[in-house]
Each structure stands twice: as C-alpha cells, then as structure tokens.
Enzyme design. Structure first.
Site, mmCIF file in Angstrom:
data_model
loop_
_atom_site.group_PDB
_atom_site.id
_atom_site.type_symbol
_atom_site.label_atom_id
_atom_site.label_comp_id
_atom_site.label_asym_id
_atom_site.label_seq_id
_atom_site.Cartn_x
_atom_site.Cartn_y
_atom_site.Cartn_z
ATOM 1 C CE LYS A 1 -3.181 -2.413 0.051
ATOM 2 N NZ LYS A 1 -3.438 -2.419 -1.329
ATOM 3 C CB SER B 1 -0.920 0.038 1.218
ATOM 4 O OG SER B 1 -1.695 1.218 1.158
ATOM 5 C CG HIS C 1 -4.465 -0.952 4.224
ATOM 6 N ND1 HIS C 1 -4.794 -0.420 2.988
ATOM 7 C CD2 HIS C 1 -3.627 -0.048 4.793
ATOM 8 C CE1 HIS C 1 -4.183 0.736 2.830
ATOM 9 N NE2 HIS C 1 -3.478 0.980 3.906
ATOM 10 C CG ASN C 2 -7.096 -1.681 -0.053
ATOM 11 O OD1 ASN C 2 -6.076 -1.354 0.531
ATOM 12 N ND2 ASN C 2 -7.131 -1.884 -1.354
ATOM 13 C CD GLU D 1 -7.350 2.943 0.583
ATOM 14 O OE1 GLU D 1 -6.291 2.378 0.914
ATOM 15 O OE2 GLU D 1 -7.742 2.985 -0.602
HETATM 16 N N1 NDP Z 1 -2.483 1.793 -8.372
HETATM 17 C C1 NDP Z 1 -2.424 1.741 -7.052
HETATM 18 O O1 NDP Z 1 -2.459 2.751 -6.337
HETATM 19 C C2 NDP Z 1 -2.287 0.416 -6.370
HETATM 20 C C3 NDP Z 1 -2.357 -0.783 -7.082
HETATM 21 N N2 NDP Z 1 -2.172 -1.973 -6.457
HETATM 22 C C4 NDP Z 1 -2.213 -3.232 -7.207
HETATM 23 O O2 NDP Z 1 -0.955 -3.395 -7.860
HETATM 24 C C5 NDP Z 1 -1.142 -4.063 -9.127
HETATM 25 C C6 NDP Z 1 -0.591 -3.176 -10.233
HETATM 26 O O3 NDP Z 1 -1.297 -1.968 -10.219
HETATM 27 P P1 NDP Z 1 -1.030 -0.789 -11.273
HETATM 28 O O4 NDP Z 1 0.416 -0.491 -11.327
HETATM 29 O O5 NDP Z 1 -1.996 0.287 -10.937
HETATM 30 O O6 NDP Z 1 -1.332 -1.465 -12.693
HETATM 31 P P2 NDP Z 1 -2.697 -2.037 -13.313
HETATM 32 O O7 NDP Z 1 -3.510 -2.711 -12.275
HETATM 33 O O8 NDP Z 1 -3.320 -0.965 -14.131
HETATM 34 O O9 NDP Z 1 -2.107 -3.178 -14.291
HETATM 35 C C7 NDP Z 1 -1.347 -2.831 -15.451
HETATM 36 C C8 NDP Z 1 -0.198 -3.800 -15.591
HETATM 37 O O10 NDP Z 1 -0.686 -5.145 -15.731
HETATM 38 C C9 NDP Z 1 -0.118 -5.705 -16.927
HETATM 39 N N3 NDP Z 1 -1.023 -6.716 -17.459
HETATM 40 C C10 NDP Z 1 -2.359 -6.643 -17.609
HETATM 41 N N4 NDP Z 1 -2.831 -7.812 -18.113
HETATM 42 C C11 NDP Z 1 -1.776 -8.623 -18.284
HETATM 43 C C12 NDP Z 1 -1.619 -9.955 -18.754
HETATM 44 N N5 NDP Z 1 -2.672 -10.690 -19.137
HETATM 45 N N6 NDP Z 1 -0.383 -10.476 -18.799
HETATM 46 C C13 NDP Z 1 0.680 -9.763 -18.395
HETATM 47 N N7 NDP Z 1 0.604 -8.499 -17.917
HETATM 48 C C14 NDP Z 1 -0.607 -7.947 -17.866
HETATM 49 C C15 NDP Z 1 0.016 -4.514 -17.837
HETATM 50 O O11 NDP Z 1 0.869 -4.813 -18.908
HETATM 51 P P3 NDP Z 1 0.756 -3.972 -20.284
HETATM 52 O O12 NDP Z 1 1.546 -2.742 -20.064
HETATM 53 O O13 NDP Z 1 1.336 -4.894 -21.275
HETATM 54 O O14 NDP Z 1 -0.698 -3.706 -20.522
HETATM 55 C C16 NDP Z 1 0.589 -3.505 -16.864
HETATM 56 O O15 NDP Z 1 1.945 -3.738 -16.601
HETATM 57 C C17 NDP Z 1 -2.639 -4.339 -9.248
HETATM 58 O O16 NDP Z 1 -2.905 -5.637 -8.783
HETATM 59 C C18 NDP Z 1 -3.268 -3.306 -8.314
HETATM 60 O O17 NDP Z 1 -4.511 -3.721 -7.794
HETATM 61 C C19 NDP Z 1 -1.872 -2.034 -5.125
HETATM 62 C C20 NDP Z 1 -1.774 -0.893 -4.376
HETATM 63 C C21 NDP Z 1 -2.017 0.410 -4.916
HETATM 64 O O1 5RP Z 2 -4.803 -0.536 -2.757
HETATM 65 C C1 5RP Z 2 -4.889 0.668 -2.804
HETATM 66 C C2 5RP Z 2 -4.325 1.540 -1.735
HETATM 67 O O2 5RP Z 2 -3.922 0.829 -0.641
HETATM 68 C C3 5RP Z 2 -5.636 1.305 -3.936
HETATM 69 O O3 5RP Z 2 -5.467 2.662 -3.933
HETATM 70 C C4 5RP Z 2 -7.035 0.837 -3.873
HETATM 71 O O4 5RP Z 2 -7.133 -0.220 -4.825
HETATM 72 C C5 5RP Z 2 -8.081 1.826 -4.240
HETATM 73 O O5 5RP Z 2 -9.283 1.110 -4.211
HETATM 74 P P1 5RP Z 2 -10.609 1.633 -4.893
HETATM 75 O O6 5RP Z 2 -10.252 1.938 -6.334
HETATM 76 O O7 5RP Z 2 -11.555 0.494 -4.761
HETATM 77 O O8 5RP Z 2 -11.016 2.863 -4.148
#
Ligand code: NDP
Ligand code: 5RP
Length: 481
Positions: free
Chosen positions: A188, A134, A191-192, A195
């Site tokens: 986690k 997070s 935690h969310n 949140e």
């Molecule tokens: N964004 C946030 O604030 C937070 C996110 N997370 C979690 O972290 C993870 C990554 O989040 P985030 O960085 O936002 O990215 P996304 O959840 O938007 O995922 C995009 C990434 O996934 C890859 N991808 C999607 N489908 C496939 C596939 N079939 N095979 C291989 N790669 C694939 C994409 O590759 P390509 O570039 O080729 O499309 C890209 O690298 C997620 O699980 C999310 O829930 C956790 C905490 C906070």
């Molecule tokens: O994991 C997170 C932070 O800890 C992401 O920010 C979270 O996925 C946001 O959730 P949502 O889009 O459902 O508000």
C-alpha cells in the site's frame, strides 16, 4: 447494546471517520452484520441514524461492547489515525480478545509498525492483519482495492469478507493475500508512492501545456478527457479533466488558479523513498514527486529566489508543433518508469523480508478501486505473468516498444521544458533513469576512481577479477587490495 445482538455480528469496525464509516456501510450493504464503534460516540450514532436502513448495524458505545457484539473468532477492523492512536486502540482491544481472534488495521500504517504489532500479538495467540486499503471515501463505500498482509491462516477466515466488499474487475476481486506480516502495508505504501509520481507527471503535463503550449485550464482539461480513452486511461487522468474544467464560484476563475500552489503530504510517499534508500532501489520518479511537494511548500525560499531572478524564460518560448501529442508520449513513458521503479521496490522488499509477493497479482488488484487504477495495469499484470523474473517492466515487449515509440517525443518535451524554464523533474528524471539503464558505460567508473584517490576505497577492473588501488600519492602504480 441489546441482549439479542450479543455475539451476532460477523465483523466490527472501530474508527468511523471518512474511511471507517464508508467501509462499515460497504460491509452492511453486502449483507454482513457489522458492529460499529468510534471513540467519540456521536459518530457512531450519526452513522446508524443516517445509514441504518442500508444494512444490519450493531452500534457499540465502548470497545468492550463492540467485542461482546461479535461472533467468535472475532474480527475487528481498525480505521483510526495511523501511529500512536492505532497502537492505543490495539492495546485496549488486545486485552479484551481471546486466542484465535483477529485485529485488522486498515489505516495507512508504516509496514515496520505492522511487523512489530503482528509479532507482539502473535505471542498472545491473536491474529494481526495489516491491510492496505485504497480508494478514498468513494472506494471504501463502493469497493476499494484491498492489500491484506498477515498469516495465510488469517486470510482463510478474513479473505472471503474482504473479497466480497472489494472492487471487481472482469469479475475478479481487487483483493488478494499479499504476504506475511507487513507485506500488505508495504505494498500500500508503494501504491501511494506511485500515486505521488503519477500526480507529479500529470501536473507537469498541465504546466507544459499551459506555459509552453499556451492552453487555458479548461482546454487542457479537454486534452486530458481525450487522453482518458487511450493508453493513459486511468482514474487520475479522468479526475484531472474534472478539476481543470471546474470554475471557482466566488471568483469566476478556473479553480486551479485560486488553489494555493503548496502541495501537502501525509507521509506515505516519503516512507516509500526512505525504504527504497534502505533497499538500494532507485525510485527517482517517486523521490522527485516528494521533493516537488516539499519545494512547493517552501514559500519563503521560493519568494526569495524568484525575487533574485525575476526574468521569465517562458515568455520568450514558442509553442513547439505537436506539443500535445509529445506530452502524451512523455507522460506515458514517464509513467511506465514510475511503475517499473515501484514494482522493483516491492520485489526488493519481498526478497529482503521473505514475503514471496506475486507482482502480477499486485497489478491485478490495483486495476480497480484504488487511486492509481489504470488501463495499463492489465499490461503490467500480463508482463509479470509472462515472466515473473522480469529484470524491469521496461524490457517487457509491450512496454519496450511503447517507450521506444515515445522516446523522441519524450526528449523534445524535456528540451522544450528546459528552454522555457518550466520545471519538469518527473519527466527529466524518468528520461535520465531510462538513459542510464541503457548506457553501455556509466560515469560510475570515474566515481570509483575518485573514491580510490581520496580514500583508498579501491575499485574493480573490467579485465581482471579482484579489487585494486592506485598508489596516488606515491608512484601511481596499481596494487591488489
Ligand atoms: N482518507 C483517505 O482517503 C484514506 C485514509 N486512509 C487511512 O485510513 C485511516 C482512517 O482515515 P480517515 O477515515 O481519513 O480518518 P482520520 O485519519 O482522520 O482519523 C480519524 C479517526 O481516528 C479516530 N481517532 C483518532 N485518534 C484516536 C485515538 N487516540 N483513539 C481512538 N480513535 C482515535 C477518530 O476518532 P474521533 O472521532 O473520536 O476523533 C476518527 O474515528 C487512516 O489511517 C488513514 O491514513 C487510507 C486510505 C485512504
Ligand atoms: O492512501 C490514500 C489513497 O490511496 C490517501 O489518499 C493518501 O493518504 C493521500 O496521501 P497524501 O495526503 O500524502 O497525498
């Protein structure tokens, strides 16, 4: 990949969107040689072009190249979309790895998926660590809060790396081994959920100060700025001041007035409530927050009901004296309830799945790096350190006295909201939870009587052991069941 870099990287990251690229940079900035890969190679190239100077990156065009770049035993962090994409990447990697190697899923996976994946990979001699991460974009780069599950053995190898890149508070890393298999992703998820509840309570505070108190967004932003130097000090309160103070460049209006009032959600809050229902733990604050988002998104239904009841109570309501201070108390007390419920859910899951989670340690690693980081997590840690078996956070001396002090203000706020027609499901449900837990007798007795009447479901008595049934459709005498 150059021949000279084969087998040299300490760790790898695949999935270089917002989170993965910043996590890779964090690893590199901390001196780890990090192999990087993304399904679409342009992201890998962009990362190395823009940030290659920050550390030691080994770019890989394919997953076999990524695996080849690593020292043994190999450690690969997956940061891709949760669900099917994560399974696809795990399946491909598992065929390339050898016993002793480790896959770390840093995405927001459902803990049941993590349990399934961990068991499957264990059969093949591979370690699988579901690690909640997070802190969003900024946390991933500068130090997130990390909640790794998986075996204790896997943490021995991986822990030092994760603790290096995690946020630090008072010199302590915001990372600890949570427990086996899906424990990290469960924590986690909760935690969310917290949140969600925290944001809902903040939003209700804003709504009350605006529509009962008559304050404009910028002034409410200043109120939050002040609150951020007291018991409420937290990242979410801090950024509330920022968002409320921001003016939309296109219209000159407060940004909050031009953002559509339909809250979205990716699913972790809903999962928290679903699991709480399974475990029988009332997480009413989190549930109200999830439902409030769903309600806000039902625009057609909202328009229909608004048209049927056009008169507005809030125009007639008067700003009660001391509203700002009352709302501060109500926000604090309701937050305590939300955290108490979240910790209850973690404890229940820990017992059900045999995870042995240290609740005080969870509060410790949430003090920095994550979205719910807050000053009062130190108090929560202290409460569970004093008594790991605490029946509820509400009975800890500090929280009991804080809630006691807030109680009358909390009631005034809920009354003012109801009178003015400002919806406060978070405040109201938190107060109802507190009152229900304190009640000498609950109307559950009547519920039991009704169940017995229509379905002969039986009831227990306060004065005798056993189960009983009243012969409702006969002579209404009571029989032992
Ligand atoms: N964004 C946030 O604030 C937070 C996110 N997370 C979690 O972290 C993870 C990554 O989040 P985030 O960085 O936002 O990215 P996304 O959840 O938007 O995922 C995009 C990434 O996934 C890859 N991808 C999607 N489908 C496939 C596939 N079939 N095979 C291989 N790669 C694939 C994409 O590759 P390509 O570039 O080729 O499309 C890209 O690298 C997620 O699980 C999310 O829930 C956790 C905490 C906070
Ligand atoms: O994991 C997170 C932070 O800890 C992401 O920010 C979270 O996925 C946001 O959730 P949502 O889009 O459902 O508000």
């Amino acid at each position: 990949m150059a021949e000279s870099t084969t087998g040299t990287a300490r760790i790898a990251v695949t999935g270089l969107a917002t989170m993965g690229s910043n996590l890779a940079r964090n690893l590199a900035r901390n001196g780890f040689r990090v192999a990087v890969h993304n399904r679409t190679p342009a992201r890998t190239r962009a990362l190395v072009e823009q940030h290659g100077h920050e550390g030691d990156f080994v770019p890989a065009e394919t997953l076999p190249d990524l695996v080849a770049a690593l020292q043994r035993p190999r450690q690969i962090i997956i940061m891709v979309k949760a669900g099917q994409p994560t399974d696809a990447v795990i399946d491909e990697l598992a065929d390339l790895l050898e016993p002793g190697d480790m896959i770390i899923d840093g995405g927001n996976a459902h803990f049941a998926d993590t349990r399934r994946r961990e068991a499957r990979l264990r059969e093949r001699g591979l370690h699988f660590v579901g690690a909640g991460i997070s802190g969003g974009e900024e946390g991933a780069l500068n130090g997130p809060s990390i909640m790794p599950g998986g075996s204790a053995e896997s943490y021995q190898h991986l822990g030092p790396v994760l603790e290096t890149i995690a946020a630090k508070v008072d010199g302590q890393p915001c990372c600890v081994h949570v427990g086996p298999d899906g424990a990290g992703h469960f924590v986690k998820m909760v935690h969310n959920g917290i949140e969600y509840a925290d944001m809902q309570l903040i939003a209700e505070s804003y709504d009350l100060l605006r529509h009962v108190g008559g304050l404009e967004p910028a002034a409410i932003g200043e109120v939050f700025r002040t609150w951020n130097s007291g018991d409420l000090e937290s990242y979410l309160v801090e950024i509330t001041a920022e968002v409320l103070g921001h003016v939309d460049a296109a219209t000159g209006k407060p940004l909050v007035d031009v953002i559509a009032d339909q809250a979205e959600q990716k699913g972790t809050g809903r999962w928290t409530v679903q699991e709480a229902l399974e475990l029988g733990v009332p997480v009413t604050g989190i549930a109200e927050a999830v439902f409030a988002r769903s309600l806000s998104a039902n625009t057609d239904q909202r328009a229909a009901v608004r048209a049927a009841f056009p008169e507005a109570e809030q125009a007639a309501a008067k700003a009660p004296e001391g509203l700002v201070e009352d709302v501060r108390h109500a926000l604090f007390a309701s937050k305590v309830v939300a955290y108490a419920q979240g910790f209850d859910e973690i404890r229940a899951a820990s017992q059900t799945y045999g995870w042995n989670i240290d609740l005080g340690a969870m509060a410790t690693i949430w003090r920095g790096g994550c979205i719910i980081r807050a000053r009062f997590l130190d108090r929560i840690r202290a409460a569970y350190d004093r008594d790991p078996e605490l029946a509820s956070l509400l009975v800890d001396d500090y929280f009991a006295s804080a809630v006691e002090q807030a109680r009358e203000a909390w009631r005034r706020v809920v009354v003012a909201a109801v009178r003015a027609g400002v919806p406060t499901p978070g405040f109201s449900s938190a107060l109802a939870y507190y009152d229900a837990l304190r009640a000498e007798r609950l109307p559950a007795a009547l519920v039991q009587g009704l169940r017995d009447y229509f379905g002969a479901h039986t009831y227990r008595r306060v004065d005798r052991d056993g189960s009983f049934h009243t012969l409702w459709s006969a002579d209404r005498s009571e029989v032992s069941a």
